[in-house]
Design an enzyme around this catalytic site. Sequence first.
Site, PDB file in Angstrom:
ATOM      1  N   GLU A 234      41.111  58.044  32.719  1.00 32.14           N
ATOM      2  CA  GLU A 234      40.960  56.632  33.077  1.00 32.14           C
ATOM      3  C   GLU A 234      42.371  56.060  33.126  1.00 32.14           C
ATOM      4  O   GLU A 234      42.972  55.799  32.081  1.00 32.14           O
ATOM      5  CB  GLU A 234      40.143  55.890  32.002  1.00 32.14           C
ATOM      6  CG  GLU A 234      38.734  56.406  31.816  1.00 32.14           C
ATOM      7  CD  GLU A 234      37.796  56.009  32.948  1.00 32.14           C
ATOM      8  OE1 GLU A 234      38.236  55.305  33.882  1.00 32.14           O
ATOM      9  OE2 GLU A 234      36.638  56.431  32.898  1.00 32.14           O
ATOM     10  N   CYS A 268      43.390  47.311  32.619  1.00 32.50           N
ATOM     11  CA  CYS A 268      43.346  48.179  33.805  1.00 32.50           C
ATOM     12  C   CYS A 268      42.479  47.557  34.887  1.00 32.50           C
ATOM     13  O   CYS A 268      42.786  47.654  36.064  1.00 32.50           O
ATOM     14  CB  CYS A 268      42.826  49.555  33.421  1.00 32.50           C
ATOM     15  SG  CYS A 268      41.266  49.483  32.540  1.00 32.50           S
ATOM     16  N   GLU A 365      51.458  48.842  39.314  1.00 32.86           N
ATOM     17  CA  GLU A 365      50.548  48.022  38.521  1.00 32.86           C
ATOM     18  C   GLU A 365      51.352  46.959  37.758  1.00 32.86           C
ATOM     19  O   GLU A 365      52.271  47.298  37.015  1.00 32.86           O
ATOM     20  CB  GLU A 365      49.834  48.941  37.520  1.00 32.86           C
ATOM     21  CG  GLU A 365      48.836  48.222  36.654  1.00 32.86           C
ATOM     22  CD  GLU A 365      48.145  49.172  35.676  1.00 32.86           C
ATOM     23  OE1 GLU A 365      48.726  50.225  35.332  1.00 32.86           O
ATOM     24  OE2 GLU A 365      47.030  48.852  35.247  1.00 32.86           O
TER      25      GLU A 365
END
Length: 461
Positions: A234, A268, A365
């Site tokens: 993940e 996330c 990100e």
Amino acid sequence: MPIATVNPANGETIKTYDALSEEETERRLATAESTFRTYRTSSFDERARLLRRAADLLDEDTDAVARVMTTEMGKPVGQARAEAAKCAKAMRWYADHAAELLADEEPDESDVKDSGASRVLVRYRPLGPVLAVMPWNFPLWQVIRFAAPALMAGNVGLLKHASNVPQTALYLEDLFHRAGFPEGCFQTLLIGSGAVEGVLRDPRVRAATLTGSEPAGRSVASVAGDEVKKTVLELGGSDPYIVMPSADIDRAAKTAVTARVQNTGQSCIAAKRFIVHTDVFDAFAERFTEGMKALKVGDPMKEETDVGPLSSKQGRRDLEELVVDAVEGGATVLCGGVRAEGPGWYYPPTVLTGVTREMRVHREEAFGPVATLYRVADLDEAVAVANDSPFGLSSNVWTRDATEVDRFVRDLEAGGVYVNGMTASHPAFPFGGAKRSGYGRELSGHGIREFCNITTVWHGA
Ligand code: NAP
């Protein structure tokens, strides 16, 4: 990275820990293996009883453990309490559903006959000790969403938590111990990332799950690949949040603020790229920016705080570099963009527009309260911008047009499509990503079956 609690609100080191010695790590691996031999034979009822007890204890501990999380990684304390409550809910969900999710399956009678059998069963058996390498951003939740299904399936867990949340890591071991799980069912290994490879290569460890950054995922997956061990990854995300003309713009803008700054933007599944149809761009940008400006940034221990400090000095530096790079490349800052001086690793809620493909923030990100706004001409362009990312974790679309919803669900490259709302995990629904956001699924029946040995039991006629 030292294993230590350092308060992000003021930079003060509160407690440091020595990493486990090789001998102690070995002792814990041996305990995991020997415990697994007996724990695997326990009934679902017995495992559920222990897990429900752990959930009750967590409920009792909520205030205290929330303060520990806030001290270690800076999340606003109300959000920390909500995280603890969510963990207790997931534990109860798996306690209630594991037996049914892992019940023996009987294939179609015609296929059984065709194989020459009198009876065939598909049985879900545990794998053994599973190593969980976990991040600091949801220091309880990331672990529980691995541990609850793993323990219910009859596996045992070894936790290597992020080095900046050792007290939360030790709390989790203590929680399962107090709930009555046999010693060795859930152990915390206080080790640095450099020691992960040795543990993963140990033949007693049967599989690994990692939640964290792409480099960490790549490293763990390549060692596991070399050892032919199953992994679930993940990893990061840069989720799109698409707003079309038929959307309720007020609600879309209000939700967008929460979707971007939950957990101080260090999630996330936070929406990070806001892709807005040109007809409603100005209205959305104005309301969204106003909402971001109105947030209370400050001491995460205060109930009224919306946005706390980032978890580390390095994390703030990384975020700031993305903003500087975008501004130097010609992006416009609608709010924020300049960090205040003073103690603590704070960064203001920031909105950037005029972002181009060349800018790092378009591809990387932004792990903090920084949003990028894109103006698009139509649905095709919205999909193209959304998919123009190495990540594919989740996505959010705001529209009241059913045809548009169908197109988004068909075309967005992501593990989730949330329509007229923001992405949020729930124990009953699968969670995970596509592309560089990882593979495998957590939560739901899919999650609990990831670490099972799916066994065909065939009886001759
Ligand atoms: P990180 O630096 O990758 O750390 C995550 C974990 O991996 C920590 O326990 C870390 O240990 C360990 N680690 C780091 N490098 C390693 C290596 N080479 N080999 C083995 N282990 C290694 O990530 P983070 O900064 O803690 O977390 C933020 C990232 O996690 C973001 O990218 C975020 O999107 C992602 N995330 C993803 C999800 C999801 O469900 N997809 C959920 C939450 C977060 P040390 O702390 O000792 O370095």
